[in-house]
Write a protein that holds these residues in place. Structure first.
Motif, PDB file in Angstrom:
ATOM      1  N   HIS A  49       8.247   9.386   6.861  1.00  0.00           N
ATOM      2  CA  HIS A  49       7.842  10.750   6.604  1.00  0.00           C
ATOM      3  C   HIS A  49       7.385  11.651   7.665  1.00  0.00           C
ATOM      4  O   HIS A  49       6.779  10.909   8.679  1.00  0.00           O
ATOM      5  CB  HIS A  49       6.787  10.377   5.418  1.00  0.00           C
ATOM      6  N   ASN A 106       5.129   5.598   6.266  1.00  0.00           N
ATOM      7  CA  ASN A 106       4.106   6.991   5.638  1.00  0.00           C
ATOM      8  C   ASN A 106       2.718   7.105   6.549  1.00  0.00           C
ATOM      9  O   ASN A 106       1.754   6.977   5.846  1.00  0.00           O
ATOM     10  CB  ASN A 106       3.776   6.946   4.311  1.00  0.00           C
ATOM     11  N   ASN A 119       3.796   7.781  12.483  1.00  0.00           N
ATOM     12  CA  ASN A 119       4.202   6.426  11.928  1.00  0.00           C
ATOM     13  C   ASN A 119       4.283   5.301  12.582  1.00  0.00           C
ATOM     14  O   ASN A 119       5.134   4.368  12.721  1.00  0.00           O
ATOM     15  CB  ASN A 119       5.975   6.671  11.338  1.00  0.00           C
ATOM     16  N   ASP A 158       0.865  -1.313   0.071  1.00  0.00           N
ATOM     17  CA  ASP A 158      -0.153   0.124   0.054  1.00  0.00           C
ATOM     18  C   ASP A 158       0.829   1.327  -0.087  1.00  0.00           C
ATOM     19  O   ASP A 158       1.420   1.438   0.972  1.00  0.00           O
ATOM     20  CB  ASP A 158      -0.791   0.152   1.042  1.00  0.00           C
ATOM     21  N   ALA A 159       1.012   1.931  -1.028  1.00  0.00           N
ATOM     22  CA  ALA A 159       1.873   3.051  -1.295  1.00  0.00           C
ATOM     23  C   ALA A 159       1.151   4.167  -0.387  1.00  0.00           C
ATOM     24  O   ALA A 159       2.301   5.145  -0.250  1.00  0.00           O
ATOM     25  CB  ALA A 159       1.945   3.635  -2.892  1.00  0.00           C
ATOM     26  N   ARG A 160       0.462   4.268   0.068  1.00  0.00           N
ATOM     27  CA  ARG A 160      -0.318   5.248   1.086  1.00  0.00           C
ATOM     28  C   ARG A 160       0.229   5.098   2.516  1.00  0.00           C
ATOM     29  O   ARG A 160       0.243   6.049   3.347  1.00  0.00           O
ATOM     30  CB  ARG A 160      -1.843   5.143   1.301  1.00  0.00           C
ATOM     31  N   THR A 179       6.044   4.044   1.275  1.00  0.00           N
ATOM     32  CA  THR A 179       6.470   4.310  -0.032  1.00  0.00           C
ATOM     33  C   THR A 179       7.672   3.550  -0.435  1.00  0.00           C
ATOM     34  O   THR A 179       8.693   3.378   0.515  1.00  0.00           O
ATOM     35  CB  THR A 179       6.732   5.836   0.090  1.00  0.00           C
ATOM     36  N   TYR A 180       7.808   3.557  -1.524  1.00  0.00           N
ATOM     37  CA  TYR A 180       9.147   2.697  -2.081  1.00  0.00           C
ATOM     38  C   TYR A 180       9.594   3.245  -3.438  1.00  0.00           C
ATOM     39  O   TYR A 180       8.935   3.376  -4.217  1.00  0.00           O
ATOM     40  CB  TYR A 180       8.734   1.179  -2.344  1.00  0.00           C
ATOM     41  N   GLU A 181      10.926   3.313  -3.310  1.00  0.00           N
ATOM     42  CA  GLU A 181      11.509   4.041  -4.649  1.00  0.00           C
ATOM     43  C   GLU A 181      12.947   3.294  -4.828  1.00  0.00           C
ATOM     44  O   GLU A 181      13.731   3.350  -3.932  1.00  0.00           O
ATOM     45  CB  GLU A 181      11.512   5.536  -4.541  1.00  0.00           C
ATOM     46  N   ALA A 212       7.630  -4.410   0.960  1.00  0.00           N
ATOM     47  CA  ALA A 212       8.910  -3.532   0.335  1.00  0.00           C
ATOM     48  C   ALA A 212      10.396  -3.899   0.644  1.00  0.00           C
ATOM     49  O   ALA A 212      10.949  -4.149  -0.246  1.00  0.00           O
ATOM     50  CB  ALA A 212       8.823  -2.037   1.001  1.00  0.00           C
TER      51      ALA A 212
END
Length: 263
Positions: A55, A20, A26, A2-4, A7-9, A39
């Motif tokens: 975040h 996040n 958090n 869940d990108a909400r 987060t993954y980059e 992730a």
């Protein structure tokens, strides 16, 4: 994933994994734990290093107590084991992990940081194990992993008295390896991750997999495993190339601190 909530980059062989839930500082709930697991598994498939960060105003304020307070004893046991399993994917995995820490790094957040191989704290970071004051006990691995970093006596102090430790003290205790200026943790973590991503894979294997196990062995067994790991690392193509560069004076020499010797 869940990108909400996670987060993954992937950038330059480095996986950036962000907690996040800033509105909840958090805090780790079931969804965040599941997202973190996904992730980390993705990073293990495609990255050479990973950075975990938070975040919002802090790294992680620990366990989501609103979700936790209704659990029965058997559920708490299984929940704790689930944390151990996910954190073990980081600790015992093939990809070196760096925790970039700012603000609150307490309870389960400290346990998550302890699961990483390197920890960088900026000047705003602070550390605590408040479970004792809340009538509960740590469940994400602190009894083993935080105690190994700082010693059981210091962990007892934190749990019994509610002591809060600042970044400077954390570095002095060995809880973090790097202390940097406010807002500097991400930059330092990136520099470290770039170096790790460029390391020979067999050397990384030895540091991540052999070294922690050697600490639990007898002296003679540990030295034996060290010799095996040294022999294995020597078989990698990077060893011949990098040793050749050094002998031919093409490789960088170890420099004094502050003279380009590393982050």
């Amino acid at each position: 994933m869940d990108a909400r909530i996670i987060t993954y980059e992937l950038r330059d062989r480095i996986a950036w994994i962000g907690l996040n839930r800033p509105q909840k500082r958090n805090a780790i709930n079931e969804a965040l734990l599941a997202g973190l697991e996904a992730a980390v598994l993705q990073a293990r498939r495609e990255a050479r290093a990973m950075v975990l960060f938070g975040h919002g105003p802090c790294f992680c304020a620990g366990l989501d107590l609103a979700e936790h307070r209704s659990r029965e004893a058997a559920e708490v046991f299984q929940h704790s084991r689930a944390w151990h399993a996910v954190f073990s994917l980081i600790r015992r995995g093939p990809v070196p992990a760096i925790a970039a820490l700012h603000g609150a790094t307490v309870g389960g957040g400290l346990e998550l940081a302890a699961a990483c191989h390197l920890r960088v704290a900026d000047a705003t970071a602070f550390f605590a194990l408040p479970e004792g004051s809340r009538g509960i006990y740590v469940g994400g691995g602190a009894s083993v992993h935080v105690a190994r970093l700082i010693g059981a006596a210091r962990m007892m102090d934190m749990m019994l008295t509610g002591r809060v430790v600042d970044a400077a003290t954390a570095e002095r205790w060995g809880l973090v390896q790097y202390q940097v200026a406010e807002s500097g943790a991400i930059g330092q973590a990136e520099a470290l991750a770039a170096r790790l991503a460029d390391m020979a894979p067999l050397t990384v294997l030895g540091v991540l997999q052999a070294l922690p196990r050697i600490q639990d062995m007898s002296e003679e067994d540990g030295l034996f495993v060290e010799s095996l790991m040294a022999a294995l690392a020597q078989t990698g193509p990077e060893a011949a190339e990098r040793l050749g560069d050094f002998v031919a004076k093409r490789g960088a020499k170890v420099a004094e601190p502050g003279e380009g010797g590393g982050p």
